[in-house]
Design a protein around this motif. Structure first.
Motif, mmCIF file in Angstrom:
data_model
loop_
_atom_site.group_PDB
_atom_site.id
_atom_site.type_symbol
_atom_site.label_atom_id
_atom_site.label_comp_id
_atom_site.label_asym_id
_atom_site.label_seq_id
_atom_site.Cartn_x
_atom_site.Cartn_y
_atom_site.Cartn_z
ATOM 1 N N VAL A 1 0.382 -0.925 0.312
ATOM 2 C CA VAL A 1 0.554 -0.139 0.198
ATOM 3 C C VAL A 1 0.644 1.267 0.196
ATOM 4 O O VAL A 1 0.674 2.716 -0.483
ATOM 5 C CB VAL A 1 -1.192 0.146 1.312
ATOM 6 C CG1 VAL A 1 -1.494 0.924 1.208
ATOM 7 C CG2 VAL A 1 -2.438 -1.049 1.470
ATOM 8 N N ILE A 2 1.985 0.987 0.823
ATOM 9 C CA ILE A 2 2.513 2.501 0.709
ATOM 10 C C ILE A 2 3.170 3.179 -0.480
ATOM 11 O O ILE A 2 3.434 3.837 -0.841
ATOM 12 C CB ILE A 2 4.188 2.163 2.039
ATOM 13 C CG1 ILE A 2 4.526 3.632 2.633
ATOM 14 C CG2 ILE A 2 4.987 1.037 1.491
ATOM 15 C CD1 ILE A 2 3.834 4.685 2.714
ATOM 16 N N GLN B 1 0.690 4.669 -2.475
ATOM 17 C CA GLN B 1 -0.127 6.193 -2.164
ATOM 18 C C GLN B 1 -0.327 7.672 -2.409
ATOM 19 O O GLN B 1 -1.050 8.457 -2.729
ATOM 20 C CB GLN B 1 0.324 6.462 -0.548
ATOM 21 C CG GLN B 1 -0.298 5.120 0.507
ATOM 22 C CD GLN B 1 -1.810 5.471 0.572
ATOM 23 O OE1 GLN B 1 -2.381 5.700 1.134
ATOM 24 N NE2 GLN B 1 -2.610 3.911 -0.325
ATOM 25 N N PRO C 1 -3.688 6.886 -3.877
ATOM 26 C CA PRO C 1 -4.060 6.931 -2.360
ATOM 27 C C PRO C 1 -5.234 6.279 -1.764
ATOM 28 O O PRO C 1 -5.291 5.831 -0.337
ATOM 29 C CB PRO C 1 -4.255 8.331 -2.354
ATOM 30 C CG PRO C 1 -4.496 9.040 -2.621
ATOM 31 C CD PRO C 1 -3.990 8.371 -4.634
ATOM 32 N N SER C 2 -6.308 6.055 -2.456
ATOM 33 C CA SER C 2 -7.273 5.384 -1.868
ATOM 34 C C SER C 2 -7.489 4.152 -2.484
ATOM 35 O O SER C 2 -8.054 2.779 -2.132
ATOM 36 C CB SER C 2 -8.562 5.136 -2.681
ATOM 37 O OG SER C 2 -8.901 6.700 -2.954
ATOM 38 N N ARG D 1 -5.663 -0.771 4.819
ATOM 39 C CA ARG D 1 -4.900 -0.977 4.018
ATOM 40 C C ARG D 1 -3.489 -0.758 5.228
ATOM 41 O O ARG D 1 -2.905 -0.904 4.710
ATOM 42 C CB ARG D 1 -5.275 1.059 4.168
ATOM 43 C CG ARG D 1 -5.466 1.452 3.025
ATOM 44 C CD ARG D 1 -6.148 2.902 2.423
ATOM 45 N NE ARG D 1 -6.706 3.584 1.327
ATOM 46 C CZ ARG D 1 -7.882 3.150 1.597
ATOM 47 N NH1 ARG D 1 -8.766 3.429 3.015
ATOM 48 N NH2 ARG D 1 -8.682 3.688 0.913
#
Length: 237
Positions: free
Chosen positions: A55-56, A59, A63-64, A196
């Motif tokens: 996820v990082i 972003q 970002p969603s 997340r």
């Protein structure tokens, strides 16, 4: 009989033995209700943007996105959808309301959202809704708040919910709590929910399991569904 113990879930590495002892009063037999519907929460494109990456790393551009966690949940969620469709269990999807012209943005959380495409809130292609399914458009976290969901469930004589989707700590949790408040028995499928943050996912599943819902592994849920007879066809028309 399930091969899993009541605490045999993903939170085992973050919840201490002391806390488990404190929560022993909540231990009980878990089950799926007699007349369930599947509530698939926010399985929309925005969660899968950028592919199965950490996820990082996503972003900046997406970002969603829930990245790898969303993608890991695809196959078990497909299994769950296939089984409930086979049994004629109603399927209800929720997604974000597309209304965005209010003076202050109406959303499910206070998080700033950017880089949203026109298809961001369409249901992801792996879970394409069928003609008989219901789609609920919501503007807040809970699939119940300001929507006709409770009315649909009453019309279909549903007494319980099987829940999957995202995010565990946000829209899933809000919907589960409100379902419990309405008196529905709720079953959460662990591998079919995601967030997340793995920590938020684990802690919120732990909390909901002890207070508001029965958390099951996907093979447990499928096993419970395998032993039931297909219900009569249900329609909201």
């Amino acid at each position: 009989m399930s091969k899993y113990g009541f605490e045999d879930h993903c939170w085992k590495d973050v919840v201490s033995e002391e806390i488990l002892e404190i929560y022993t009063a909540y231990e009980r037999e878990t089950y799926i209700g007699k007349r369930p519907a599947l509530l698939a929460i926010d399985l929309y494109n925005a969660s899968y943007k950028g592919g199965p990456k950490p996820v990082i790393e996503l972003q900046g551009e997406y970002p969603s996105s829930c990245g790898i966690y969303a993608w890991e949940a695809i196959e078990p969620t497909k299994q769950l959808l296939s089984k409930v469709r086979e049994l004629g269990i109603p399927v209800i999807y929720s997604t974000r309301d597309q209304y965005t012209k209010a003076p202050k943005r109406i959303g499910s959380t206070n998080r700033r959202v950017k880089n949203i495409t026109s298809d961001a809130y369409d249901i992801f292609e792996a879970f394409a809704p069928q003609p008989e399914d219901i789609i609920i458009n919501k503007s807040r976290a809970s699939a119940f708040f300001g929507t006709p969901l409770a009315a649909y469930l009453n019309m279909m004589d549903v007494d319980s919910l099987i829940v999957c989707g995202e995010s565990t700590s946000g829209c899933v949790r809000a919907s589960v709590l409100e379902a419990y408040a309405y008196g529905y028995h709720v079953t959460l499928v662990e591998e079919c929910c995601y967030d997340r943050s793995p920590l938020s996912h684990k802690v919120n599943l732990f909390d909901m399991h002890h207070k508001y819902a029965d958390v099951m592994h996907i093979d447990e849920a499928l096993g419970h569904l395998d032993v039931r007879s297909a219900p009569a066809s249900i329609s909201v028309n």
